[in-house]
Design a protein around this motif. Structure first.
Motif, PDB file in Angstrom:
ATOM      1  N   GLY A   1       0.625  -1.226   0.022  1.00  0.00           N
ATOM      2  CA  GLY A   1      -0.048  -0.206   0.070  1.00  0.00           C
ATOM      3  C   GLY A   1       0.912   1.163   0.047  1.00  0.00           C
ATOM      4  N   SER A   2       2.143   1.034  -0.026  1.00  0.00           N
ATOM      5  CA  SER A   2       2.854   2.545   0.140  1.00  0.00           C
ATOM      6  C   SER A   2       2.809   3.142  -1.287  1.00  0.00           C
ATOM      7  N   THR A   3       2.854   4.208  -1.377  1.00  0.00           N
ATOM      8  CA  THR A   3       3.179   5.197  -2.636  1.00  0.00           C
ATOM      9  C   THR A   3       4.457   5.540  -2.983  1.00  0.00           C
ATOM     10  N   PRO A   4       4.768   5.698  -4.367  1.00  0.00           N
ATOM     11  CA  PRO A   4       6.037   5.939  -4.491  1.00  0.00           C
ATOM     12  C   PRO A   4       6.382   7.394  -3.947  1.00  0.00           C
ATOM     13  N   ARG A   5       5.874   8.341  -3.674  1.00  0.00           N
ATOM     14  CA  ARG A   5       6.066   9.421  -3.023  1.00  0.00           C
ATOM     15  C   ARG A   5       6.484   9.066  -1.533  1.00  0.00           C
ATOM     16  N   GLN A   6       5.630   8.234  -0.875  1.00  0.00           N
ATOM     17  CA  GLN A   6       6.205   7.760   0.421  1.00  0.00           C
ATOM     18  C   GLN A   6       7.496   7.170   0.470  1.00  0.00           C
ATOM     19  N   LEU A   7       7.462   6.180  -0.347  1.00  0.00           N
ATOM     20  CA  LEU A   7       8.979   5.456  -0.297  1.00  0.00           C
ATOM     21  C   LEU A   7      10.014   6.498  -0.836  1.00  0.00           C
ATOM     22  N   LEU A   8       9.929   7.436  -1.482  1.00  0.00           N
ATOM     23  CA  LEU A   8      10.985   8.344  -2.264  1.00  0.00           C
ATOM     24  C   LEU A   8      11.333   9.365  -0.590  1.00  0.00           C
ATOM     25  N   ALA A   9      10.290   9.400   0.071  1.00  0.00           N
ATOM     26  CA  ALA A   9      10.346  10.365   1.364  1.00  0.00           C
ATOM     27  C   ALA A   9      11.352   9.347   2.392  1.00  0.00           C
ATOM     28  N   MET A  10      10.702   8.111   2.356  1.00  0.00           N
ATOM     29  CA  MET A  10      11.405   7.186   3.344  1.00  0.00           C
ATOM     30  C   MET A  10      12.927   7.175   2.914  1.00  0.00           C
ATOM     31  N   VAL A  11      13.438   7.068   1.909  1.00  0.00           N
ATOM     32  CA  VAL A  11      14.844   6.664   1.568  1.00  0.00           C
ATOM     33  C   VAL A  11      15.288   8.247   1.802  1.00  0.00           C
ATOM     34  N   ALA A  12      14.910   9.142   1.353  1.00  0.00           N
ATOM     35  CA  ALA A  12      15.531  10.696   1.679  1.00  0.00           C
ATOM     36  C   ALA A  12      15.598  10.805   3.216  1.00  0.00           C
ATOM     37  N   GLY A  13      14.467  10.251   3.925  1.00  0.00           N
ATOM     38  CA  GLY A  13      14.725  10.439   5.411  1.00  0.00           C
ATOM     39  C   GLY A  13      15.997   9.597   5.846  1.00  0.00           C
ATOM     40  N   GLU A  14      16.009   8.357   5.313  1.00  0.00           N
ATOM     41  CA  GLU A  14      17.283   7.631   5.614  1.00  0.00           C
ATOM     42  C   GLU A  14      18.768   8.262   5.348  1.00  0.00           C
ATOM     43  N   SER A  15      18.770   8.846   4.246  1.00  0.00           N
ATOM     44  CA  SER A  15      19.756   9.451   3.930  1.00  0.00           C
ATOM     45  C   SER A  15      20.374  10.623   4.691  1.00  0.00           C
ATOM     46  N   LEU A  16      19.071  11.535   5.077  1.00  0.00           N
ATOM     47  CA  LEU A  16      19.417  12.615   6.205  1.00  0.00           C
ATOM     48  C   LEU A  16      19.671  12.024   7.252  1.00  0.00           C
ATOM     49  N   LEU A  17      19.005  10.990   7.797  1.00  0.00           N
ATOM     50  CA  LEU A  17      19.495  10.795   9.009  1.00  0.00           C
ATOM     51  C   LEU A  17      20.847   9.955   9.292  1.00  0.00           C
ATOM     52  N   VAL A  18      21.452   9.410   7.997  1.00  0.00           N
ATOM     53  CA  VAL A  18      22.709   9.013   8.065  1.00  0.00           C
ATOM     54  C   VAL A  18      23.968  10.000   7.912  1.00  0.00           C
ATOM     55  N   VAL A  19      23.363  11.232   7.429  1.00  0.00           N
ATOM     56  CA  VAL A  19      24.470  12.188   7.372  1.00  0.00           C
ATOM     57  C   VAL A  19      24.353  13.008   8.677  1.00  0.00           C
ATOM     58  N   ALA A  20      23.305  12.863   9.018  1.00  0.00           N
ATOM     59  CA  ALA A  20      23.072  13.320  10.674  1.00  0.00           C
ATOM     60  C   ALA A  20      23.754  12.595  11.712  1.00  0.00           C
ATOM     61  N   VAL A  21      24.074  11.409  11.332  1.00  0.00           N
ATOM     62  CA  VAL A  21      24.937  10.532  12.351  1.00  0.00           C
ATOM     63  C   VAL A  21      26.320  10.730  12.145  1.00  0.00           C
ATOM     64  N   GLY A  22      26.756  10.907  10.922  1.00  0.00           N
ATOM     65  CA  GLY A  22      27.863  11.189  10.502  1.00  0.00           C
ATOM     66  C   GLY A  22      28.346  12.524  11.140  1.00  0.00           C
ATOM     67  N   GLY A  23      27.554  13.608  10.946  1.00  0.00           N
ATOM     68  CA  GLY A  23      27.541  15.172  11.515  1.00  0.00           C
ATOM     69  C   GLY A  23      27.942  14.926  12.976  1.00  0.00           C
ATOM     70  N   LEU A  24      27.100  14.204  13.718  1.00  0.00           N
ATOM     71  CA  LEU A  24      27.101  14.014  15.100  1.00  0.00           C
ATOM     72  C   LEU A  24      28.576  13.440  15.614  1.00  0.00           C
ATOM     73  N   LEU A  25      29.025  12.550  14.774  1.00  0.00           N
ATOM     74  CA  LEU A  25      30.308  11.775  15.321  1.00  0.00           C
ATOM     75  C   LEU A  25      31.563  12.944  14.795  1.00  0.00           C
ATOM     76  N   ALA A  26      31.176  13.655  13.800  1.00  0.00           N
ATOM     77  CA  ALA A  26      32.240  14.755  13.309  1.00  0.00           C
ATOM     78  C   ALA A  26      32.228  15.761  14.474  1.00  0.00           C
ATOM     79  N   ALA A  27      31.107  16.129  14.969  1.00  0.00           N
ATOM     80  CA  ALA A  27      31.045  17.143  15.939  1.00  0.00           C
ATOM     81  C   ALA A  27      31.774  16.710  17.099  1.00  0.00           C
TER      82      ALA A  27
END
Length: 832
Positions: A741-767
């Protein structure tokens, strides 16, 4: 096994695309910088310029050579020219016709600051020929370059070390590329500069060598170029290039090891199911390891070959850019010779080795798993932290914390190198230990949206936490990029800030500074004019160099008798110390300084009253008494002497302090009147220190831009590679979510959120890396400069993190969008 590996590479070349690109780019960067670095030591110079038509050139030894306590001798290049002894000039002149050459500061009004003066008698040896007029016949005549705009008969102002004086142009010469010169009569040149810099002889070289002996150098052939006034400047420029590129190459190598290793490891982990099926079909663990390593060698060889070709093409462009920007000499090129080919061969082998090492750890893990367990682990990640990773991460963490702890206990001489080593050590530790903290960081980063009822935030958090290997492989490049750039930036900025604060405290009593304008320094005429003004006290400072062997050091040289070290120093009238200029004296009294004494900083490891053997910048030896010891400076100014030891250097500044009751406006008016027509100006002390800070910051930032640019470019590719590889492999997962039942828009939002979260994790480690390293640097700086502040790299952090975010979003959204265009039923039917 070799045949299977080759078939795998051919049939699944897209799966190896990310590792190929990462390795090729890394080898290309190392090849380009390696070739330019090799060219700084092997590239032929431009040949003789000033003495291109001289048969034999005699000059004084350019190096200071002194006996070493451990036996033999030790040598360092002199910072100032050393003249030929009169006896050498007489002996060489006695065996044949000889001409004296002198090089000194002589600048036409409006001319370049690098302009020099020579006697007309030596002009022909550089290829100078009269274009108009005639040779100078009197001491008030000069010959200038045709490009100066002055014609024969014109009156020009020439500024020398003693001041400005009008001369009549007797003739002009065509200008040559190696210098811009003003020619005087031989007698006038000898008056302006008594030092004999070179002697041109027409006698046989063997006879000249016999006459000179060990009292100088006899140069013939291409070696004559070493006597050019620009030769030492070119050497210094090449040293600067090698230093900057050496740092960049070190950073590039550090980043390459991380990126290539993690990319290969992630690529092998992505193929876990394939390797499991290989085991089920009867392959032994040794065969699995051999297959993976053979593939790594194949990919490594092809990628390294492509990287070498890329570096070979990029190196000349890099050298040309350095030359055009004035960082390297204009003639600097990258020759394709034996040393260059050796560099390429070494980098090629390093690339292949890097590929094997990157795939080796994953291959060992894959070979140890039983077939059934491998099939199960192909769907769910379990063990991501192995004991070598634990040991490496804890060792790197201990090294970083240890460097921070020991820095305040060591002399400041070691702080710069320690400060720049803390960041890489902590980055290595955080990258290796990241799988341990990623789940916690992911939960913290998603805490603000965890309360929402939507499934998107839940899936983002769950996918990130359960796919620790994928998250770590993507967060590691972000950590390296943001952490390395910000650590270097903040360390450099903090040290520069401490230097600026020190400089400001030293001149805080002054009200004005008289500084040169489009000139290398101040003339004696300017200093005398300013000193004669009423209502002020002045302090003229001149930079110089002092060579010495420091005293015993409990840390690195407990018994004394170490290596000869050049210390930057300055000369100043002792009466101005404590009045116009401040000096953080910890023992003795710098006001008692005289021509037979010296004030030194604590890094000399000397006490008041000690006799020290020193050599000036031109090699002149003195035995001086330590009159005072002052606090070690972050700027490296390690000694203070009287103006008697200034040598041929020009004063760089005259600090002016108003006497009690003096009117600032009236003093400024008198200063402007005294400096009218001179290549100098008076500026308020606040404007002077601000301008000095800006220049130092610009110089430091240029190197950081090069290093940061390499890190951002390379790790950006690594982030894109990892995310593209992982997103492409998740096509079946996306199809299942679409069927539920997931729409393409929801899936794109999900993978975008995952990438943002991964960058945030790397940024926190760098900080975390930046915060820990800056805390140690702050503690160390407090011992030198009270109230010193650390530079918080907010702008670099946001810029690099933003660049990583943009790359990450593009790298996941594009392949995800392409995958969503395929019907879900087709994807769910696929095994892989």
């Amino acid at each position: 096994m070799l045949n299977i590996a080759w078939l795998t590479l051919r049939s699944r070349w897209a799966a190896f695309g990310g590792t190929f690109l990462a390795l090729a780019l890394g080898v290309g960067l190392m090849s380009a910088m390696g070739l330019v670095l090799a060219a700084t030591t092997t590239s032929p110079d431009r040949g003789p310029g000033r003495f291109a038509q001289a048969p034999v050139v005699v000059r004084a030894a350019p190096d200071l050579t002194v006996p070493a306590d451990w036996g033999g001798t030790q040598s360092l290049p002199l910072e100032e020219p050393r003249g030929l002894a009169p006896e050498v000039v007489a002996d060489v002149s006695g065996i044949g016709k000889a001409a004296v050459d002198r090089t000194f500061y002589a600048q036409l009004a409006g001319g370049p600051a690098t302009q020099v003066g020579h006697p007309w008698g030596s002009a022909g040896f550089g290829g100078y020929r009269l274009a108009a007029g005639q040779a100078p016949a009197g001491d008030d005549q000069v010959v200038v370059g045709a490009g100066s705009g002055a014609a024969p008969g014109a009156r020009v102002l020439v500024q020398t070390a003693e001041g400005q004086r009008p001369y009549t142009v007797s003739g002009t010469v065509a200008e040559l590329p190696f210098e811009q010169a003003v020619f005087f009569t031989d007698a006038e040149a000898a008056r302006l500069s008594p030092r004999v810099d070179a002697l041109v002889s027409r006698a046989a070289p063997e006879a000249v060598r016999a006459a000179v002996g060990s009292r100088g150098q006899v140069l013939t052939g291409t070696d004559r170029g070493q006597a050019d006034p620009q030769f030492r400047a070119d050497e210094s420029a090449l040293i600067g290039v090698s230093t900057m590129l050496g740092m960049a190459a070190g950073v590039g190598g550090f980043v390459s090891v991380f990126v290539v290793g993690s990319t290969f490891a992630f690529s092998v982990a992505q193929r876990r199911r394939e390797l499991a099926l290989f085991r089920v079909s009867g392959a032994t663990p040794q065969q699995v390891r051999r297959l993976v390593l053979t593939e790594a060698v194949g990919v490594g060889a092809i990628a390294s070959g492509a990287g070498v070709l890329l570096g070979l093409a990029a190196a000349p462009a890099l050298a040309g850019k350095l030359a055009s920007e004035g960082v390297a000499p204009a003639w600097f090129t990258v020759p394709v010779d034996g040393p260059a080919l050796a560099v390429l061969a070494v980098v090629f082998l390093l690339g292949v080795l890097l590929a094997v090492v990157g795939a080796g750890a994953a291959a060992l893990r894959a070979g140890r798993v039983r077939p059934i367990e491998a099939l199960r682990e192909a769907a769910v990640e379990t063990r991501t932290m192995t004991w070598p990773r634990w040991l490496g991460g804890l060792a790197a963490l201990a090294a970083g914390i240890g460097l921070i702890a020991v820095a305040p206990l060591l002399p400041p001489l070691y702080w710069a190198s320690l400060a720049t080593s803390v960041g890489p050590a902590l980055i290595l530790a955080f990258a290796l230990l990241s799988p341990v903290v990623i789940p916690l960081l992911a939960k913290l980063a998603t805490a603000p949206v965890a309360w929402t009822r939507g499934a998107g935030a839940m899936l983002v958090r769950a996918n990130t936490v359960t796919s620790v290997r994928r998250t770590a492989s993507t967060a590691a490049p972000v950590l390296i990029t943001v952490g390395l750039v910000c650590s270097l930036w903040s360390t450099s900025g903090s040290l520069e800030g401490a230097r600026a604060k020190e400089a400001e405290s030293r001149v805080s009593s002054a009200d004005f500074v008289v500084a040169p304008v489009h000139a290398p320094g101040l003339t004696r005429e300017v200093v005398d004019r300013v000193s004669a003004l009423p209502g002020i006290s002045v302090a003229a400072t001149t930079p110089t160099t002092v060579f010495t062997v420091p005293g015993p050091d409990a840390f690195s040289n407990p018994s004394g008798g170490g290596a000869l070290i050049p210390y930057s120093a300055e000369t100043v009238d002792p009466a101005a110390i404590g009045n116009v200029l401040g000096l953080p004296v910890v023992d003795g009294d710098a006001r008692t300084l005289d021509d037979g004494s010296i004030a030194v900083d604590q890094s000399w490891n000397r006490a008041v009253g000690d006799k020290v053997e020193v050599w000036m910048g031109d090699g002149t030896r003195h035995e001086l008494t330590v009159a005072a010891v002052f606090k070690t400076s972050t700027s490296g100014n390690g000694a203070v002497l009287t103006p008697h030891h200034a040598g041929s250097e020009l004063p760089r500044a005259v600090y002016v302090k108003l006497k009690e009751g003096a009117d600032p406006a009236a003093v400024r008016t008198r200063l402007d009147a005294a400096l009218e027509g001179q290549a100098a100006q008076a500026v308020p002390i606040a404007a002077w220190t601000a301008a000095g800070d800006t220049k130092r910051e610009d110089d430091a930032r240029m190197a950081l831009y090069v290093i940061g640019g390499i890190a951002v470019l390379y790790t950006g590719v690594a982030v894109a590679n990892t995310l593209v590889m992982s997103t492409r492999r998740r096509s079946r997962e996306f199809a299942l979510l679409r069927l539920t039942g997931s729409t393409p828009r929801q899936l794109l939002a999900m993978v975008a959120g995952e990438s943002l979260l991964v960058v945030a994790v790397g940024g926190l480690l760098a900080a975390g890396v930046v915060a820990v390293s800056l805390s140690g640097l702050w503690a160390a700086l407090q011992q030198l400069v009270a109230g010193a502040e650390v530079a918080v790299p907010l702008v670099p952090f946001l810029a690099t993190a933003g660049a990583c975010t943009a790359v990450a979003l593009v790298a996941v959204l594009v392949p995800a969008w392409l995958a969503l265009r395929i019907p879900a039923v087709r994807l769910t039917a696929a095994v892989d």
